[in-house]
Design a protein around this motif. Structure first.
Motif, PDB file in Angstrom:
ATOM      1  N   GLU A 111      64.635  37.699  43.036  1.00 41.62           N
ATOM      2  CA  GLU A 111      64.505  39.338  42.734  1.00 41.62           C
ATOM      3  C   GLU A 111      63.054  39.711  42.917  1.00 41.62           C
ATOM      4  N   LEU A 112      62.225  38.844  42.405  1.00 42.80           N
ATOM      5  CA  LEU A 112      60.894  39.271  42.242  1.00 42.80           C
ATOM      6  C   LEU A 112      59.919  38.437  43.356  1.00 42.80           C
ATOM      7  N   ARG A 113      60.457  37.787  44.524  1.00 42.67           N
ATOM      8  CA  ARG A 113      60.035  37.054  45.133  1.00 42.67           C
ATOM      9  C   ARG A 113      59.002  37.763  45.917  1.00 42.67           C
ATOM     10  N   GLU A 114      59.163  38.669  46.531  1.00 45.53           N
ATOM     11  CA  GLU A 114      58.074  39.879  47.189  1.00 45.53           C
ATOM     12  C   GLU A 114      56.815  40.091  46.360  1.00 45.53           C
ATOM     13  N   LEU A 115      56.949  40.069  44.970  1.00 46.53           N
ATOM     14  CA  LEU A 115      55.716  40.512  44.268  1.00 46.53           C
ATOM     15  C   LEU A 115      55.260  39.224  43.794  1.00 46.53           C
ATOM     16  N   THR A 116      55.684  38.456  43.627  1.00 47.34           N
ATOM     17  CA  THR A 116      55.143  36.950  43.136  1.00 47.34           C
ATOM     18  C   THR A 116      54.685  36.124  44.182  1.00 47.34           C
ATOM     19  N   THR A 117      53.803  36.265  45.027  1.00 46.80           N
ATOM     20  CA  THR A 117      53.444  35.784  46.344  1.00 46.80           C
ATOM     21  C   THR A 117      52.720  34.290  46.034  1.00 46.80           C
ATOM     22  N   TYR A 118      52.515  33.841  44.873  1.00 50.08           N
ATOM     23  CA  TYR A 118      51.984  32.498  44.424  1.00 50.08           C
ATOM     24  C   TYR A 118      53.148  31.559  44.672  1.00 50.08           C
ATOM     25  N   THR A 119      54.279  31.904  44.911  1.00 52.54           N
ATOM     26  CA  THR A 119      55.417  30.935  45.279  1.00 52.54           C
ATOM     27  C   THR A 119      55.069  30.181  46.630  1.00 52.54           C
ATOM     28  N   TYR A 120      54.104  30.707  47.259  1.00 54.28           N
ATOM     29  CA  TYR A 120      53.828  29.999  48.542  1.00 54.28           C
ATOM     30  C   TYR A 120      52.828  28.770  48.246  1.00 54.28           C
ATOM     31  N   PHE A 121      52.212  28.829  47.214  1.00 55.20           N
ATOM     32  CA  PHE A 121      51.259  27.702  46.576  1.00 55.20           C
ATOM     33  C   PHE A 121      51.787  26.874  45.548  1.00 55.20           C
ATOM     34  N   ARG A 122      52.777  27.300  45.077  1.00 52.67           N
ATOM     35  CA  ARG A 122      53.016  26.594  43.746  1.00 52.67           C
ATOM     36  C   ARG A 122      53.610  25.183  43.859  1.00 52.67           C
ATOM     37  N   GLN A 123      54.358  24.740  44.806  1.00 51.57           N
ATOM     38  CA  GLN A 123      54.979  23.311  45.026  1.00 51.57           C
ATOM     39  C   GLN A 123      53.766  22.649  45.445  1.00 51.57           C
ATOM     40  N   GLU A 124      53.041  22.931  46.434  1.00 53.94           N
ATOM     41  CA  GLU A 124      51.669  22.290  46.794  1.00 53.94           C
ATOM     42  C   GLU A 124      50.889  21.859  45.824  1.00 53.94           C
ATOM     43  N   LEU A 125      50.488  22.951  44.731  1.00 52.76           N
ATOM     44  CA  LEU A 125      49.570  22.585  43.883  1.00 52.76           C
ATOM     45  C   LEU A 125      49.940  21.904  42.572  1.00 52.76           C
ATOM     46  N   LEU A 126      51.360  21.699  42.359  1.00 50.99           N
ATOM     47  CA  LEU A 126      51.825  21.609  41.210  1.00 50.99           C
ATOM     48  C   LEU A 126      51.388  19.844  41.013  1.00 50.99           C
ATOM     49  N   SER A 127      51.428  19.101  42.077  1.00 54.29           N
ATOM     50  CA  SER A 127      51.005  17.709  41.910  1.00 54.29           C
ATOM     51  C   SER A 127      49.744  17.468  41.354  1.00 54.29           C
ATOM     52  N   GLU A 128      48.668  18.416  41.529  1.00 54.74           N
ATOM     53  CA  GLU A 128      47.417  18.227  41.348  1.00 54.74           C
ATOM     54  C   GLU A 128      47.042  19.096  40.041  1.00 54.74           C
TER      55      GLU A 128
END
Length: 356
Positions: A111-128
């Protein structure tokens, strides 16, 4: 007006949403009174009656939901800090005693995907960057308490975009303020927010819009019952969940020699006193569109003109990082309005006016 059943008893174990509000959510009128409560499974919501528009309203925006908005936003914030759904559910249970199904959290995230744009970074940065490494927070006792926080994971990702390659000096400054902030300077009396320097705004364009920051504020601030917590609540959410906010409550300072050097560099367009240091804290620091944005949250932003305050922030960051003023954009906003201007344009126009 439809008759409202007023219930005077409130279960003390149930969160009371909207116990204090400042104005009507429909017409912004100030002539409002309490009009009973609405109860659901996990919350009790304070209802209000507005004499100006004759409407009943509730400050709880999540219509039809049985979870308090504050818990929804905190769960989403924790997820974007890097915690798994199971870890978020466990933390919610520890704090509130409530059982949060992982599927419910997934609905909130969608529901909040449009407001929480960090979603595009989260998976990529999680390993580091694990959650405790992604954000560093430091408590600053500068006459009052400030929570200076830097999102190092997001900062790393943004600085490795080609258009932001010149901004590594900003990262170094933020790290320096974590290591050795000159706290003694911040006990002085000269605050950037109280500075009354008069800038000639002739020819300066102040652009108005309604952007993502306004939309996020419009959601998040409806969960705040104590207006003293507005800045802190909004800062914590934006730092964790948007794709551009890299630091909040950033301490900045300008020494007399810094101001003299800026005058030598930029000419007569800087109307600051060189007698004492100027200090302040930037509400939000963002990197977007190849620029560094200096944002200040101002309730009733349409009636505010914090030009001097934001100019001091920009000049201080330029002085401390060595970056040209052209790299910065200044802005202030609330739930409805967003205004921005270029500090380099203010200085350039002031110099041009003084030379004619």
């Amino acid at each position: 007006m439809a008759r409202i059943q007023v219930k005077h008893s409130v279960n003390p174990s149930t969160p009371l949403i909207g116990a204090e509000v400042e104005c009507c959510l429909y017409c912004k009128g100030k002539d409002i009174i309490r009009a009973g409560h609405r109860h659901n499974k996990r919350t009790t919501v304070q209802l209000w009656w507005c004499h100006d528009c004759a409407r009943v309203f509730s400050p709880h925006p999540a219509k039809g939901k049985v979870w308090p908005l504050s818990i929804i936003l905190e769960a989403v914030r924790l997820y974007y800090l890097g915690y798994t759904r199971a870890q978020v559910a466990e933390r919610v249970k520890e704090k509130t005693g409530l059982i949060l199904p992982e599927r419910t959290l997934s609905w909130w995230l969608a529901e909040l995907r449009e407001l929480t744009t960090y979603t595009y970074f989260r998976q990529e940065l999680l390993s580091e960057f694990q959650p405790k490494r992604a954000v560093r927070t430091q408590r600053l006792h500068h006459k009052q308490t400030y929570y200076y926080a830097t999102h190092y994971a997001k900062l790393w990702a943004l600085l490795h975009e080609e258009r932001n390659g010149a901004f590594f000096a900003l990262r170094d400054f933020l790290a320096e303020m974590n290591r050795s902030c000159p706290h003694g300077l911040f006990q002085g009396e000269h605050r950037a927010s109280q500075d009354r320097a008069s800038y000639d705004l002739t020819g300066t364009e102040i652009r108005a819009s309604h952007n993502l920051a306004c939309r996020i504020a419009g959601l998040v601030l409806q969960s705040v019952t104590d207006r003293r917590r507005r800045h802190d609540t909004l800062q914590r959410f934006m730092l964790a969940t948007d794709s551009v906010t890299v630091a909040v409550e950033v301490p900045i300072f300008l020494l007399p020699e810094d101001i003299s050097a800026l005058r030598t560099r930029h000419g007569s367009g800087i109307p600051l006193s060189t007698d004492d240091p100027l200090t302040g804290h930037v509400d939000f620091l963002q990197i977007r569109n190849g620029k560094i944005y200096i944002l200040d949250y101002k309730p009733n932003a349409e009636k505010e003109r914090p030009i001097a305050q934001l100019m001091t922030y920009a000049l201080a960051l330029s002085s401390r990082t060595g970056l040209d003023l052209f790299s910065f954009v200044c802005a202030w906003f609330d739930e409805e309005h967003y205004f921005e201007f270029y500090p380099r344009q203010v200085i350039r126009n002031a110099v041009m006016m003084s030379s004619t």
